[in-house]
Enzyme design. Sequence first.
Site, PDB file in Angstrom:
ATOM      1  N   CYS A  11       0.862  -1.282   0.167  1.00 58.24           N
ATOM      2  CA  CYS A  11      -0.005  -0.023   0.014  1.00 58.24           C
ATOM      3  C   CYS A  11       0.894   1.242  -0.182  1.00 58.24           C
ATOM      4  O   CYS A  11       1.984   0.974   0.134  1.00 58.24           O
ATOM      5  CB  CYS A  11      -0.860   0.082   1.009  1.00 58.24           C
ATOM      6  SG  CYS A  11      -0.099   0.262   2.647  1.00 58.24           S
ATOM      7  N   CYS A  85      -2.235   1.510  -4.064  1.00 56.21           N
ATOM      8  CA  CYS A  85      -0.793   2.113  -4.490  1.00 56.21           C
ATOM      9  C   CYS A  85      -0.790   2.706  -5.949  1.00 56.21           C
ATOM     10  O   CYS A  85       0.463   2.930  -6.352  1.00 56.21           O
ATOM     11  CB  CYS A  85       0.421   1.110  -4.118  1.00 56.21           C
ATOM     12  SG  CYS A  85       0.414  -0.208  -4.914  1.00 56.21           S
ATOM     13  N   CYS A  89       3.860   0.106  -8.339  1.00 56.93           N
ATOM     14  CA  CYS A  89       4.369  -1.573  -8.013  1.00 56.93           C
ATOM     15  C   CYS A  89       4.700  -1.734  -9.416  1.00 56.93           C
ATOM     16  O   CYS A  89       4.072  -1.979 -10.389  1.00 56.93           O
ATOM     17  CB  CYS A  89       3.212  -2.413  -7.614  1.00 56.93           C
ATOM     18  SG  CYS A  89       3.953  -3.957  -7.064  1.00 56.93           S
TER      19      CYS A  89
END
Length: 135
Positions: A11, A85, A89
């Site tokens: 997150c 997020c 990533c």
Amino acid sequence: MTTIPEVLFVCVHNAGRSQMAAALLEHHARGRVTVRSAGSAPADSINPAVVEVMNELGIDVSRNVPAKLLTEDVAASDVVITMGCGDACPIFPGKRYEDWALQDPAGQGADAVRPIRDDIDRRVQALLAELLPAG
């Protein structure tokens, strides 16, 4: 020999959702899964309401420290669970990615964080059942 599945929870701040998910998976998996958590912009400390609601389950996250998301963590993981997020990533071919849409517990009290924890717990137990089928 069976390899141990590796799961990474990500997150933004690594102070709430990903910490709860990692702690719950570690609790339920009892060493049968390697668990990591990280944040794209880690906070300085764990959300106090998260510490409180996890203590209610007998899980102590008070000493956990938010960690920075590293490319190596993603590369080492079989399953990457993101929680709001965005595109922070890195994507690697052959990995399983899931995005869990969860309310952000940041700035919330324990009464608001408890249902988020319970939602994460249900998802973690379902994930564990997929990773380690009975039999």
